[in-house]
Design a protein around this motif. Structure first.
Motif, mmCIF file in Angstrom:
data_model
loop_
_atom_site.group_PDB
_atom_site.id
_atom_site.type_symbol
_atom_site.label_atom_id
_atom_site.label_comp_id
_atom_site.label_asym_id
_atom_site.label_seq_id
_atom_site.Cartn_x
_atom_site.Cartn_y
_atom_site.Cartn_z
ATOM 1 N N MET A 179 0.848 -1.198 0.000
ATOM 2 C CA MET A 179 0.000 0.000 0.000
ATOM 3 C C MET A 179 0.889 1.256 0.000
ATOM 4 N N ASN A 180 0.676 2.223 -0.948
ATOM 5 C CA ASN A 180 1.504 3.430 -0.949
ATOM 6 C C ASN A 180 0.962 4.453 0.052
ATOM 7 N N THR A 181 1.810 5.458 0.316
ATOM 8 C CA THR A 181 1.468 6.438 1.361
ATOM 9 C C THR A 181 0.207 7.225 1.013
ATOM 10 N N THR A 182 0.014 7.482 -0.276
ATOM 11 C CA THR A 182 -1.147 8.287 -0.674
ATOM 12 C C THR A 182 -2.447 7.566 -0.295
ATOM 13 N N SER A 183 -2.525 6.271 -0.667
ATOM 14 C CA SER A 183 -3.779 5.564 -0.384
ATOM 15 C C SER A 183 -3.962 5.362 1.126
ATOM 16 N N GLN A 184 -2.795 5.249 1.859
ATOM 17 C CA GLN A 184 -2.909 5.077 3.317
ATOM 18 C C GLN A 184 -3.501 6.330 3.982
ATOM 19 N N SER A 185 -2.940 7.525 3.575
ATOM 20 C CA SER A 185 -3.446 8.744 4.194
ATOM 21 C C SER A 185 -4.869 9.012 3.728
ATOM 22 N N HIS A 186 -5.126 8.612 2.461
ATOM 23 C CA HIS A 186 -6.489 8.760 1.953
ATOM 24 C C HIS A 186 -7.449 7.921 2.816
ATOM 25 N N SER A 187 -7.039 6.635 3.079
ATOM 26 C CA SER A 187 -7.946 5.779 3.829
ATOM 27 C C SER A 187 -8.074 6.257 5.277
ATOM 28 N N THR A 188 -6.995 6.828 5.847
ATOM 29 C CA THR A 188 -7.083 7.322 7.226
ATOM 30 C C THR A 188 -8.097 8.462 7.316
ATOM 31 N N SER A 189 -7.990 9.386 6.373
ATOM 32 C CA SER A 189 -8.940 10.511 6.439
ATOM 33 C C SER A 189 -10.352 10.031 6.086
ATOM 34 N N GLU A 190 -10.424 9.048 5.191
ATOM 35 C CA GLU A 190 -11.742 8.507 4.838
ATOM 36 C C GLU A 190 -12.389 7.848 6.065
ATOM 37 N N ARG A 191 -11.542 7.117 6.798
ATOM 38 C CA ARG A 191 -12.067 6.445 8.002
ATOM 39 C C ARG A 191 -12.499 7.462 9.049
ATOM 40 N N THR A 192 -11.632 8.470 9.269
ATOM 41 C CA THR A 192 -11.968 9.478 10.284
ATOM 42 C C THR A 192 -13.308 10.125 9.955
ATOM 43 N N ALA A 193 -13.494 10.437 8.672
ATOM 44 C CA ALA A 193 -14.757 11.065 8.253
ATOM 45 C C ALA A 193 -15.930 10.096 8.445
ATOM 46 N N LEU A 194 -15.679 8.829 8.090
ATOM 47 C CA LEU A 194 -16.729 7.816 8.255
ATOM 48 C C LEU A 194 -17.176 7.723 9.720
ATOM 49 N N TYR A 195 -16.187 7.647 10.625
ATOM 50 C CA TYR A 195 -16.510 7.497 12.054
ATOM 51 C C TYR A 195 -17.308 8.712 12.548
ATOM 52 N N ALA A 196 -16.852 9.892 12.142
ATOM 53 C CA ALA A 196 -17.507 11.124 12.609
ATOM 54 C C ALA A 196 -18.930 11.209 12.051
ATOM 55 N N ASP A 197 -19.092 10.815 10.791
ATOM 56 C CA ASP A 197 -20.414 10.961 10.164
ATOM 57 C C ASP A 197 -21.420 9.955 10.715
ATOM 58 N N MET A 198 -20.940 8.758 11.061
ATOM 59 C CA MET A 198 -21.916 7.760 11.523
ATOM 60 C C MET A 198 -22.178 7.829 13.026
#
Ligand code: 1HN
Length: 353
Positions: free
Chosen positions: A1-20
């Motif tokens: 996994m490259n750094t871009t997709s990792q940071s993308h998934s981290t921010s995606e997860r953070t947003a997911l947790y906050a939204d749900m």
């Protein structure tokens, strides 16, 4: 996994947790390890109450409040890691109750089951379902769930006993009910000793109909009898390497524990006994009756050593390892939540050393 997709998934997860979160949704994968630990990690800690330290507070409580006003004049033995929760382990409650000559602790009933283990004094009594039982040091007495019970004292000095209840379990199930009696003391309908005569001699009445469901029909297990059994075991054979001579109290009609939620035990450690180390999933509360010894309790990397004597109390949380040694012949009473573990087929024991 490259750094871009990792940071993308981290921010995606953070947003997911906050939204749900406002929808009361939370991701299992963040808590899975804590939910199913590889072995028990109790939040309780081993703890020790020396009777010489506790007794002055009990006597001060005797001056500060009457049994009648308090309803039950008890100092709760709270696990130091669970202060404010009125419990000694996650599933068990323990307290020391004082009654003074002439006092009454008024009649009530509740869905919590209770055990009494008499620590000091004699001549107080507890009444359960129309029958009185006089207390002597070391007697083990039961109050089945939903039975009327009150306490009184014709003694000439203070009487103190250990109360063990399944309060945290009943709280967990949200199944607590309670009622006060219409009179401070219930009516006595049977002479003292009647339940022991009917149920306590390895005999049962014909057409036995369990008066308290799965709870033992015996209200009192006198110390003199249990102590005598241990003395004969000690005379007749070698002790178990872990437990010394240890017996469990039973419901004589079923062979099971005296109460559905709590097991009770009495054990004798011969003078010089150096017990091997074991651990069990049921956390246990000990009340020392006789002798001097040491309980060594290990929880992870932490070791506690309690030098105990008569009337001291200590708690061994789930899956802590325990070894017992005795510099004098010792007798220990203990209770735990073992029957619940056994009903759920989750009870485990490891004999170490
Ligand atoms: C209770 O009913 C007794 O009957 C003792 O002596 C301790 C702790 C909490 C709730 C009820 C008793 C208790 C209790």
């Amino acid at each position: 996994m490259n750094t871009t997709s990792q940071s993308h998934s981290t921010s995606e997860r953070t947003a997911l947790y906050a939204d749900m979160s406002p929808h009361n949704l939370t991701p299992l994968w963040e808590v899975l390890h804590a939910l199913v630990p590889p072995h028990p990690r109790s939040p309780c800690v081993p703890a020790f109450w020396r009777y010489d330290d506790v007794r002055p507070f009990l006597m001060r409580a005797g001056e500060a409040i009457t049994a009648e006003e308090a309803v039950r004049r008890v100092l709760i033995l709270e696990n130091p890691a669970l202060r404010g929760q009125s419990c000694i382990t996650q599933s068990l409650y323990a307290g020391l109750q004082l009654i003074l000559p002439g006092e009454v602790a008024p009649s009530h009933r509740h869905t919590q089951s209770a055990l009494r283990f008499v620590v000091e004094g004699k001549g107080a009594f507890t009444a359960v379902s129309g029958e009185r039982t006089t207390m002597h040091p070391g007697d083990f007495i039961i109050t089945p769930q939903w039975t009327w019970h009150d306490h009184g004292s014709d003694a000439d000095g203070p009487v103190v006993w250990l109360d063990g209840l399944d309060i945290p379990m009943i709280r967990f199930f949200d199944a607590g009910f309670a009622e006060n009696g219409s009179a401070a003391q219930q009516e006595i309908s049977r002479p003292e000793g009647n339940s022991l005569a009917r149920f306590g001699t390895n005999m049962l009445p014909l057409r036995y109909d369990a008066p308290h469901g799965s709870t033992s029909p015996i209200f009192s297990y006198p110390y003199a009898r249990s102590r005598d059994a241990l003395a004969k075991l000690q005379r007749d054979g070698a002790p178990d390497a872990y437990d010394g001579h240890k017996l469990r109290y039973v419901n004589p009609a079923t062979g099971g524990s005296p109460m559905p939620t709590m097991s009770t035990f009495l054990q004798l450690l011969p003078k010089g006994f150096a017990g091997k180390t074991y651990r069990q999933t049921d956390g246990a509360v000990f009340s020392v009756v006789e002798g001097q010894g040491v309980a060594t309790i290990r929880q992870g990397e932490t070791e506690a050593r309690f030098s105990f004597g008569p009337r001291d109390h200590f708690v061994v949380p789930s899956w802590c390892s325990l070894s017992l040694t005795a510099s004098e012949e010792c007798v220990l009473f203990s209770y735990s939540d073992r029957p619940v573990h056994q009903a759920l087929s989750i009870w485990r024991e490891e004999r170490l050393d």
